[in-house]
Motif scaffolding. Sequence first.
Motif, PDB file in Angstrom:
ATOM      1  N   VAL A  12       2.659  17.310 -44.911  1.00 13.90           N
ATOM      2  CA  VAL A  12       3.474  16.613 -45.928  1.00 13.90           C
ATOM      3  C   VAL A  12       3.184  15.118 -46.033  1.00 13.90           C
ATOM      4  CG1 VAL A  12       5.343  18.293 -45.803  1.00 13.90           C
ATOM      5  CG2 VAL A  12       5.414  16.258 -44.334  1.00 13.90           C
ATOM      6  N   LEU A  13       2.455  14.557 -45.074  1.00 16.59           N
ATOM      7  CA  LEU A  13       2.212  13.119 -45.118  1.00 16.59           C
ATOM      8  C   LEU A  13       0.883  12.783 -45.770  1.00 16.59           C
ATOM      9  CD1 LEU A  13       3.446  11.863 -41.608  1.00 16.59           C
ATOM     10  CD2 LEU A  13       4.645  11.798 -43.805  1.00 16.59           C
ATOM     11  N   ASP A  14       0.822  11.596 -46.359  1.00 22.53           N
ATOM     12  CA  ASP A  14      -0.409  11.009 -46.883  1.00 22.53           C
ATOM     13  C   ASP A  14      -0.336   9.515 -46.623  1.00 22.53           C
ATOM     14  OD1 ASP A  14       0.792   9.588 -49.296  1.00 22.53           O
ATOM     15  OD2 ASP A  14       1.327  11.653 -49.754  1.00 22.53           O
ATOM     16  N   TRP A  15      -1.473   8.840 -46.725  1.00 24.63           N
ATOM     17  CA  TRP A  15      -1.512   7.435 -46.335  1.00 24.63           C
ATOM     18  C   TRP A  15      -0.653   6.550 -47.225  1.00 24.63           C
ATOM     19  CZ3 TRP A  15      -2.356   6.525 -41.683  1.00 24.63           C
ATOM     20  CH2 TRP A  15      -3.250   7.290 -40.953  1.00 24.63           C
ATOM     21  N   GLN A  16      -0.625   6.810 -48.506  1.00 30.46           N
ATOM     22  CA  GLN A  16       0.190   5.959 -49.368  1.00 30.46           C
ATOM     23  C   GLN A  16       1.667   6.085 -49.019  1.00 30.46           C
ATOM     24  OE1 GLN A  16      -1.213   3.679 -51.484  1.00 30.46           O
ATOM     25  NE2 GLN A  16       0.867   2.899 -51.373  1.00 30.46           N
ATOM     26  N   GLY A  17       2.119   7.310 -48.787  1.00 33.79           N
ATOM     27  CA  GLY A  17       3.514   7.507 -48.423  1.00 33.79           C
ATOM     28  C   GLY A  17       3.862   6.852 -47.097  1.00 33.79           C
ATOM     29  N   VAL A  18       2.975   6.974 -46.119  1.00 33.94           N
ATOM     30  CA  VAL A  18       3.211   6.372 -44.809  1.00 33.94           C
ATOM     31  C   VAL A  18       3.247   4.852 -44.911  1.00 33.94           C
ATOM     32  CG1 VAL A  18       2.150   5.973 -42.548  1.00 33.94           C
ATOM     33  CG2 VAL A  18       2.346   8.300 -43.443  1.00 33.94           C
ATOM     34  N   LEU A  19       2.283   4.274 -45.640  1.00 35.10           N
ATOM     35  CA  LEU A  19       2.245   2.818 -45.768  1.00 35.10           C
ATOM     36  C   LEU A  19       3.463   2.295 -46.516  1.00 35.10           C
ATOM     37  CD1 LEU A  19      -1.547   2.225 -46.481  1.00 35.10           C
ATOM     38  CD2 LEU A  19      -0.299   1.722 -44.389  1.00 35.10           C
ATOM     39  N   ASP A  20       3.892   3.011 -47.547  1.00 30.41           N
ATOM     40  CA  ASP A  20       5.086   2.595 -48.285  1.00 30.41           C
ATOM     41  C   ASP A  20       6.318   2.626 -47.374  1.00 30.41           C
ATOM     42  OD1 ASP A  20       3.602   2.231 -50.562  1.00 30.41           O
ATOM     43  OD2 ASP A  20       4.226   4.116 -51.511  1.00 30.41           O
ATOM     44  N   ALA A  21       6.448   3.687 -46.574  1.00 25.11           N
ATOM     45  CA  ALA A  21       7.606   3.809 -45.681  1.00 25.11           C
ATOM     46  C   ALA A  21       7.590   2.718 -44.618  1.00 25.11           C
ATOM     47  CB  ALA A  21       7.611   5.188 -45.029  1.00 25.11           C
ATOM     48  N   MET A  22       6.435   2.431 -44.060  1.00 18.43           N
ATOM     49  CA  MET A  22       6.349   1.409 -43.030  1.00 18.43           C
ATOM     50  C   MET A  22       6.535   0.011 -43.608  1.00 18.43           C
ATOM     51  SD  MET A  22       3.320   3.020 -40.648  1.00 18.43           S
ATOM     52  CE  MET A  22       3.405   1.703 -39.436  1.00 18.43           C
ATOM     53  N   HIS A  23       6.017  -0.208 -44.800  1.00 19.69           N
ATOM     54  CA  HIS A  23       6.205  -1.506 -45.464  1.00 19.69           C
ATOM     55  C   HIS A  23       7.682  -1.763 -45.721  1.00 19.69           C
ATOM     56  CE1 HIS A  23       6.202  -4.316 -48.972  1.00 19.69           C
ATOM     57  NE2 HIS A  23       5.300  -4.909 -48.221  1.00 19.69           N
ATOM     58  N   GLN A  24       8.397  -0.738 -46.172  1.00 19.57           N
ATOM     59  CA  GLN A  24       9.816  -0.892 -46.473  1.00 19.57           C
ATOM     60  C   GLN A  24      10.606  -1.278 -45.222  1.00 19.57           C
ATOM     61  OE1 GLN A  24      10.940  -0.762 -49.614  1.00 19.57           O
ATOM     62  NE2 GLN A  24      12.928  -1.466 -48.821  1.00 19.57           N
TER      63      GLN A  24
END
Length: 311
Positions: A12-24
Amino acid sequence: MKLVPAEQINAVLDWQGVLDAMHQVHLGPRPSIDDYFIGDSRYGLFSRGVILPGAGAGVKIASMYPANLAAQPPLPAEHAAFVVIDEHSKAISAICDGPAVTAWKTAGDSALAGRYLSRPDSEVLLVLGAGPVARALVEAYLHIHPGLRQVLLWNRTLAKLEPLAGQLQARGIEAVLVSDLDAAVARADIIASATAAAAPLIKGAFVRPGTHVDVVGGFRPDMREVDSELVGKARLFTDDRVGALNAGDLAVPLQEGVIGEGSIEADLFELCQAQGVRRAAGDITLYKNAGGAHQDLAVCLCALRRLAAGV
Protein backbone atom coordinates in the motif's frame (compact mmCIF):
# COMPACT_ATOMS: atom_id res chain seq x y z
CA MET A 1 -5.25 -4.91 17.61
CA LYS A 2 -4.03 -5.50 14.07
CA LEU A 3 -0.92 -7.40 13.04
CA VAL A 4 0.40 -5.82 9.85
CA PRO A 5 3.00 -7.90 7.97
CA ALA A 6 5.59 -6.58 5.55
CA GLU A 7 3.61 -7.73 2.52
CA GLN A 8 0.65 -5.51 3.41
CA ILE A 9 2.85 -2.51 4.23
CA ASN A 10 4.81 -2.74 0.99
CA ALA A 11 1.64 -3.27 -1.06
CA VAL A 12 0.00 0.00 0.00
CA LEU A 13 2.94 2.39 0.32
CA ASP A 14 4.70 4.45 -2.35
CA TRP A 15 7.43 7.05 -2.09
CA GLN A 16 5.24 10.07 -2.71
CA GLY A 17 2.79 9.02 -0.01
CA VAL A 18 5.58 8.30 2.47
CA LEU A 19 7.35 11.61 1.79
CA ASP A 20 4.09 13.55 2.09
CA ALA A 21 3.30 11.86 5.43
CA MET A 22 6.77 12.47 6.81
CA HIS A 23 6.84 16.07 5.57
CA GLN A 24 3.53 16.77 7.30
CA VAL A 25 4.89 15.48 10.61
CA HIS A 26 7.79 17.94 10.37
CA LEU A 27 5.49 20.90 9.86
CA GLY A 28 3.82 20.47 13.25
CA PRO A 29 4.99 20.59 16.87
CA ARG A 30 8.05 18.63 17.86
CA PRO A 31 7.21 15.22 19.33
CA SER A 32 8.60 13.70 22.50
CA ILE A 33 11.09 11.03 21.38
CA ASP A 34 13.70 8.90 23.08
CA ASP A 35 15.96 5.95 22.23
CA TYR A 36 17.30 3.14 24.40
CA PHE A 37 20.11 0.70 23.57
CA ILE A 38 21.74 -2.08 25.55
CA GLY A 39 24.37 -4.50 24.29
CA ASP A 40 27.33 -4.15 21.97
CA SER A 41 28.38 -4.77 18.36
CA ARG A 42 27.79 -8.52 18.77
CA TYR A 43 24.22 -8.34 20.03
CA GLY A 44 21.97 -5.50 21.07
CA LEU A 45 18.42 -4.58 22.01
CA PHE A 46 17.22 -1.25 20.70
CA SER A 47 14.00 0.62 21.29
CA ARG A 48 12.77 4.06 20.33
CA GLY A 49 9.55 5.67 21.43
CA VAL A 50 7.44 8.68 20.49
CA ILE A 51 4.46 10.63 21.71
CA LEU A 52 3.13 12.74 18.85
CA PRO A 53 0.24 14.99 19.94
CA GLY A 54 -2.69 14.77 17.56
CA ALA A 55 -1.49 11.55 15.97
CA GLY A 56 -0.79 8.98 18.67
CA ALA A 57 2.26 7.28 20.06
CA GLY A 58 4.44 4.28 19.33
CA VAL A 59 7.46 2.21 20.22
CA LYS A 60 9.93 0.38 18.00
CA ILE A 61 11.52 -2.75 19.45
CA ALA A 62 14.50 -4.32 17.68
CA SER A 63 16.75 -7.31 18.32
CA MET A 64 20.03 -6.95 16.41
CA TYR A 65 22.37 -9.89 15.88
CA PRO A 66 24.84 -9.37 12.99
CA ALA A 67 26.10 -12.98 13.22
CA ASN A 68 22.83 -14.08 11.60
CA LEU A 69 24.21 -12.86 8.28
CA ALA A 70 26.81 -15.65 8.38
CA ALA A 71 24.23 -18.37 8.94
CA GLN A 72 23.42 -20.85 6.17
CA PRO A 73 21.07 -19.81 4.79
CA PRO A 74 21.61 -16.20 5.95
CA LEU A 75 19.09 -14.79 8.44
CA PRO A 76 18.15 -11.13 8.96
CA ALA A 77 20.51 -9.27 11.27
CA GLU A 78 17.57 -7.32 12.68
CA HIS A 79 14.17 -8.50 13.85
CA ALA A 80 11.84 -5.69 14.84
CA ALA A 81 8.28 -4.53 15.31
CA PHE A 82 6.66 -1.12 15.66
CA VAL A 83 3.81 -0.85 18.15
CA VAL A 84 1.21 1.81 17.27
CA ILE A 85 -0.77 3.36 20.13
CA ASP A 86 -4.14 4.99 19.43
CA GLU A 87 -4.34 8.74 20.02
CA HIS A 88 -7.71 8.62 21.80
CA SER A 89 -7.91 5.36 23.77
CA LYS A 90 -4.13 5.00 24.32
CA ALA A 91 -4.57 1.30 23.50
CA ILE A 92 -2.25 -0.66 21.25
CA SER A 93 -4.00 -0.47 17.89
CA ALA A 94 -1.48 -2.21 15.62
CA ILE A 95 1.85 -4.02 15.52
CA CYS A 96 3.64 -3.42 12.22
CA ASP A 97 6.54 -5.34 10.69
CA GLY A 98 9.62 -3.45 11.84
CA PRO A 99 12.09 -4.01 8.97
CA ALA A 100 9.51 -2.96 6.35
CA VAL A 101 8.67 0.21 8.26
CA THR A 102 12.37 0.90 8.84
CA ALA A 103 13.23 0.69 5.14
CA TRP A 104 10.45 3.10 4.11
CA LYS A 105 11.09 5.46 7.01
CA THR A 106 14.88 5.56 6.80
CA ALA A 107 15.07 6.10 3.07
CA GLY A 108 12.15 8.52 3.25
CA ASP A 109 13.98 10.52 5.93
CA SER A 110 17.04 10.80 3.68
CA ALA A 111 15.03 11.63 0.56
CA LEU A 112 13.01 14.29 2.37
CA ALA A 113 16.23 16.01 3.41
CA GLY A 114 17.79 15.30 0.04
CA ARG A 115 15.07 17.31 -1.71
CA TYR A 116 16.43 20.37 0.09
CA LEU A 117 20.14 19.59 0.30
CA SER A 118 21.16 17.85 -2.94
CA ARG A 119 21.61 19.70 -6.23
CA PRO A 120 18.58 19.49 -8.57
CA ASP A 121 20.93 18.75 -11.48
CA SER A 122 22.49 15.72 -9.75
CA GLU A 123 23.23 12.95 -12.25
CA VAL A 124 25.25 10.25 -10.47
CA LEU A 125 24.10 8.47 -7.31
CA LEU A 126 26.44 6.24 -5.28
CA VAL A 127 24.89 3.92 -2.68
CA LEU A 128 26.98 1.93 -0.19
CA GLY A 129 25.52 -1.22 1.34
CA ALA A 130 23.48 -4.23 0.24
CA GLY A 131 20.73 -4.46 2.85
CA PRO A 132 17.05 -3.48 2.59
CA VAL A 133 17.73 0.13 3.62
CA ALA A 134 20.40 0.57 0.94
CA ARG A 135 18.00 -0.80 -1.66
CA ALA A 136 15.27 1.53 -0.44
CA LEU A 137 17.68 4.48 -0.67
CA VAL A 138 18.21 3.76 -4.36
CA GLU A 139 14.47 3.89 -5.01
CA ALA A 140 13.88 6.96 -2.84
CA TYR A 141 16.59 8.97 -4.58
CA LEU A 142 15.37 7.89 -8.01
CA HIS A 143 11.95 9.20 -6.96
CA ILE A 144 13.14 12.67 -5.94
CA HIS A 145 15.70 12.88 -8.77
CA PRO A 146 14.18 11.22 -11.84
CA GLY A 147 16.95 12.82 -13.91
CA LEU A 148 19.65 10.64 -12.36
CA ARG A 149 21.48 8.99 -15.26
CA GLN A 150 23.65 6.52 -13.36
CA VAL A 151 23.49 4.54 -10.11
CA LEU A 152 26.77 3.27 -8.69
CA LEU A 153 26.51 0.39 -6.20
CA TRP A 154 29.23 -0.60 -3.74
CA ASN A 155 29.46 -3.27 -1.08
CA ARG A 156 32.33 -5.26 0.38
CA THR A 157 30.75 -8.34 -1.20
CA LEU A 158 29.73 -7.13 -4.65
CA ALA A 159 27.93 -10.36 -5.51
CA LYS A 160 25.18 -9.39 -3.07
CA LEU A 161 24.35 -6.43 -5.31
CA GLU A 162 24.11 -8.32 -8.59
CA PRO A 163 20.32 -8.96 -8.30
CA LEU A 164 19.64 -5.27 -7.55
CA ALA A 165 21.82 -4.13 -10.44
CA GLY A 166 20.01 -6.52 -12.77
CA GLN A 167 16.59 -5.30 -11.64
CA LEU A 168 17.57 -1.66 -12.19
CA GLN A 169 19.06 -2.41 -15.60
CA ALA A 170 15.87 -4.20 -16.61
CA ARG A 171 14.03 -0.93 -15.92
CA GLY A 172 16.39 0.99 -18.19
CA ILE A 173 18.48 2.45 -15.35
CA GLU A 174 22.25 2.45 -15.79
CA ALA A 175 23.35 0.58 -12.67
CA VAL A 176 27.06 -0.17 -12.23
CA LEU A 177 28.79 -2.31 -9.60
CA VAL A 178 31.96 -0.56 -8.44
CA SER A 179 34.93 -2.03 -6.58
CA ASP A 180 37.08 1.12 -6.36
CA LEU A 181 35.17 3.08 -3.73
CA ASP A 182 37.43 6.16 -3.72
CA ALA A 183 37.04 6.54 -7.48
CA ALA A 184 33.26 6.13 -7.22
CA VAL A 185 33.10 8.77 -4.47
CA ALA A 186 34.96 11.17 -6.75
CA ARG A 187 32.37 10.67 -9.52
CA ALA A 188 29.18 10.97 -7.47
CA ASP A 189 26.85 13.94 -7.05
CA ILE A 190 24.94 12.17 -4.26
CA ILE A 191 26.44 9.60 -1.90
CA ALA A 192 24.20 7.56 0.40
CA SER A 193 25.76 5.09 2.82
CA ALA A 194 23.86 2.45 4.79
CA THR A 195 26.47 0.11 6.24
CA ALA A 196 27.52 -1.07 9.69
CA ALA A 197 31.10 0.13 9.19
CA ALA A 198 33.30 0.73 12.21
CA ALA A 199 35.94 2.66 10.22
CA PRO A 200 35.27 5.45 7.69
CA LEU A 201 34.53 4.35 4.15
CA ILE A 202 33.95 7.77 2.57
CA LYS A 203 37.02 10.01 2.63
CA GLY A 204 36.74 13.75 2.40
CA ALA A 205 39.79 13.94 0.12
CA PHE A 206 37.77 12.35 -2.71
CA VAL A 207 34.40 14.11 -2.30
CA ARG A 208 33.88 16.72 -5.00
CA PRO A 209 32.57 20.25 -4.33
CA GLY A 210 28.79 20.33 -4.74
CA THR A 211 28.26 16.75 -3.51
CA HIS A 212 25.52 15.76 -1.08
CA VAL A 213 26.53 13.02 1.37
CA ASP A 214 23.81 11.09 3.19
CA VAL A 215 25.15 9.14 6.19
CA VAL A 216 22.66 6.53 7.35
CA GLY A 217 24.21 3.40 8.80
CA GLY A 218 26.00 4.20 12.05
CA PHE A 219 24.05 4.87 15.24
CA ARG A 220 26.56 3.93 17.94
CA PRO A 221 29.74 5.85 18.93
CA ASP A 222 31.86 2.99 17.55
CA MET A 223 30.31 3.15 14.06
CA ARG A 224 31.63 5.49 11.34
CA GLU A 225 31.02 5.77 7.60
CA VAL A 226 32.73 9.14 6.89
CA ASP A 227 36.07 10.56 8.03
CA SER A 228 36.73 13.71 10.03
CA GLU A 229 38.15 15.55 7.00
CA LEU A 230 34.79 15.33 5.24
CA VAL A 231 32.85 16.35 8.35
CA GLY A 232 35.15 19.32 8.83
CA LYS A 233 34.61 20.76 5.35
CA ALA A 234 30.91 19.97 4.88
CA ARG A 235 27.81 21.91 5.87
CA LEU A 236 26.16 19.69 8.49
CA PHE A 237 22.48 18.82 8.82
CA THR A 238 20.54 16.09 10.60
CA ASP A 239 17.08 14.97 11.61
CA ASP A 240 17.93 14.83 15.33
CA ARG A 241 20.85 16.72 16.84
CA VAL A 242 21.15 14.57 19.96
CA GLY A 243 21.11 11.28 18.06
CA ALA A 244 23.50 12.58 15.41
CA LEU A 245 26.09 13.79 17.92
CA ASN A 246 25.97 10.42 19.70
CA ALA A 247 26.84 8.52 16.51
CA GLY A 248 30.50 8.03 15.65
CA ASP A 249 30.34 9.96 12.36
CA LEU A 250 29.91 13.22 14.30
CA ALA A 251 30.88 12.13 17.83
CA VAL A 252 34.50 11.44 16.87
CA PRO A 253 35.04 14.76 15.01
CA LEU A 254 33.38 16.47 17.98
CA GLN A 255 35.85 14.82 20.39
CA GLU A 256 38.72 15.76 18.07
CA GLY A 257 37.65 19.40 18.04
CA VAL A 258 36.98 19.34 14.28
CA ILE A 259 33.40 20.49 14.90
CA GLY A 260 31.45 21.90 17.82
CA GLU A 261 27.96 21.15 19.11
CA GLY A 262 26.71 24.19 17.20
CA SER A 263 28.14 23.05 13.86
CA ILE A 264 24.85 21.45 12.76
CA GLU A 265 23.06 24.16 10.76
CA ALA A 266 19.53 22.75 10.83
CA ASP A 267 17.50 19.67 11.62
CA LEU A 268 14.74 18.18 9.51
CA PHE A 269 12.01 20.21 11.21
CA GLU A 270 13.88 23.40 10.36
CA LEU A 271 14.59 22.25 6.80
CA CYS A 272 10.93 21.44 6.13
CA GLN A 273 9.54 24.55 7.79
CA ALA A 274 12.04 26.84 6.03
CA GLN A 275 11.57 24.93 2.74
CA GLY A 276 15.27 24.26 2.40
CA VAL A 277 18.53 26.18 2.57
CA ARG A 278 20.54 28.36 0.25
CA ARG A 279 23.55 26.55 -1.09
CA ALA A 280 26.43 27.66 -3.27
CA ALA A 281 27.30 25.43 -6.20
CA GLY A 282 30.46 24.20 -4.52
CA ASP A 283 29.00 23.47 -1.10
CA ILE A 284 29.36 19.94 0.25
CA THR A 285 26.31 19.06 2.35
CA LEU A 286 26.32 16.20 4.84
CA TYR A 287 23.12 14.84 6.33
CA LYS A 288 23.37 12.52 9.32
CA ASN A 289 20.27 10.34 9.29
CA ALA A 290 19.79 9.48 12.96
CA GLY A 291 16.12 8.56 12.67
CA GLY A 292 13.37 9.07 15.21
CA ALA A 293 10.27 7.12 16.19
CA HIS A 294 7.99 9.94 15.01
CA GLN A 295 9.02 9.03 11.48
CA ASP A 296 8.26 5.33 11.99
CA LEU A 297 4.88 6.34 13.39
CA ALA A 298 4.14 8.53 10.36
CA VAL A 299 4.88 5.62 8.01
CA CYS A 300 2.76 3.20 10.05
CA LEU A 301 -0.19 5.59 10.17
CA CYS A 302 0.07 6.18 6.42
CA ALA A 303 -0.01 2.41 5.79
CA LEU A 304 -2.90 1.88 8.23
CA ARG A 305 -4.97 4.65 6.63
CA ARG A 306 -4.47 3.15 3.20
CA LEU A 307 -5.26 -0.35 4.39
CA ALA A 308 -8.48 0.90 6.03
CA ALA A 309 -9.43 2.69 2.82
CA GLY A 310 -8.79 -0.43 0.77
CA VAL A 311 -6.10 1.26 -1.30
